[in-house]
Design an enzyme around this catalytic site. Structure first.
Site, PDB file in Angstrom:
ATOM      1  N   ARG A 179      34.065  -1.784 -29.185  1.00 60.69           N
ATOM      2  CA  ARG A 179      33.099  -0.747 -29.564  1.00 60.69           C
ATOM      3  C   ARG A 179      31.949  -0.969 -30.242  1.00 60.69           C
ATOM      4  NH1 ARG A 179      35.427   4.370 -31.272  1.00 60.69           N
ATOM      5  NH2 ARG A 179      33.362   5.281 -30.267  1.00 60.69           N
ATOM      6  N   CYS A 238      32.445   4.772 -38.361  1.00 55.76           N
ATOM      7  CA  CYS A 238      33.196   5.166 -37.085  1.00 55.76           C
ATOM      8  C   CYS A 238      32.828   5.332 -36.439  1.00 55.76           C
ATOM      9  CB  CYS A 238      34.740   5.134 -37.862  1.00 55.76           C
ATOM     10  SG  CYS A 238      35.288   7.194 -37.950  1.00 55.76           S
TER      11      CYS A 238
END
Length: 279
Positions: A179, A238
């Protein structure tokens, strides 16, 4: 003695009946937001209180402020008092997701000035592996007064934008490497990362059984990640300001306190097409 990072299973077992200790269950799944409450109702550590990641540990979404905006600190303080957290309470928080959700409550309590909060090392899996008792009995709550004392523990998107790729900020992304690279993005509408960020997957802080690595090992690894930056220059992020909190726990364990959280994280950052994206 108070605990500010981790509590092991045996220590928690010895304090289950301690009126100054409170256990909080924060199990949660992004794909099934009713999961945590459901499994808590079926089985939990005796005396544990449940808090919901979306309802209790996050504020309302606007579409521009990320998937887990910070809650209003005064409202959160009231909720924490309702479940029995006072100034002398030792809080122990656990999940079944390698600390990914538990770290969020750890950070929120620290943000509000409460240092006596620790993760159950290894989470519910470690508790069960050690034959820890479980129950479906709901605890009787004893409300206490929780007075927040807010700390300078987080930064805004504007703060990050103003310091992109400068020596004044060392941005660390806790998402999985794929990701981070912009691959296999199934949660947010845009793949990639904030320019200048480096990747430290939150799971890299853990052993195979889900417990944290020894402090000396964490320190060596984190000093390599910091690459000469001071802890107070470090900003963690994040996807939505949840799993990054585990990196803050790890830095504390490593003896490197003082870093902060970009609470909106990637889900807020990528909501504005005017912000730059790296892949």
């Amino acid at each position: 003695m108070s605990y500010g990072t981790l509590v092991d299973v045996e220590t928690l077992k010895a304090h289950l009946d301690d009126p100054n200790w409170l256990v909080v269950d924060v199990r949660h799944q992004l794909s099934d937001t009713g999961y945590g409450e459901r499994v808590y109702g079926q089985s939990h550590i005796p005396g544990a209180v449940f808090l919901h990641c979306d309802r209790d540990l996050s504020g309302p979404m606007t579409g521009r402020n990320g998937r887990h905006p910070l809650p209003d600190p005064q409202k959160l303080a009231v909720r924490l008092g309702e479940i029995g957290i006072g100034p002398q309470t030792q809080v122990v928080v656990y999940d079944d997701a390698q600390g990914m959700i538990a770290g969020r409550l750890w950070w929120l309590l620290r943000w509000l000035g409460h240092d006596a909060v620790a993760l159950l090392d290894g989470g519910l899996q470690a508790w069960q592996a050690a034959s820890g008792a479980v129950t479906d009995v709901q605890p009787t709550l004893k409300a206490r007064e929780f007075t927040p004392a807010l700390r300078d523990a987080w930064v805004t998107a504007d703060y990050v934008m103003e310091r992109l790729e400068t020596p004044h900020m060392h941005l660390i992304d806790a998402r999985g490497p794929d990701r981070f690279r912009g691959e296999n993005e199934t949660i947010d509408p845009v793949g990639g990362h904030i320019p200048g960020a480096v990747n430290r997957f939150f799971k890299d802080n853990l052993l195979a059984d889900g417990r944290f690595k020894p402090a000396a090992e964490l320190r060596a690894e984190w000093l390599a990640v910091l690459a000469g930056a001071e802890p107070d220059q470090v900003i963690h992020q994040c996807g939505s300001g949840v799993s990054a909190c585990l990196n803050l726990v790890a830095m504390e364990l490593a003896g490197l306190p003082g870093s902060r959280l970009y609470a909106g994280s990637w889900s807020e950052w990528c909501a504005d097409p005017g912000r730059p994206v790296a892949r």
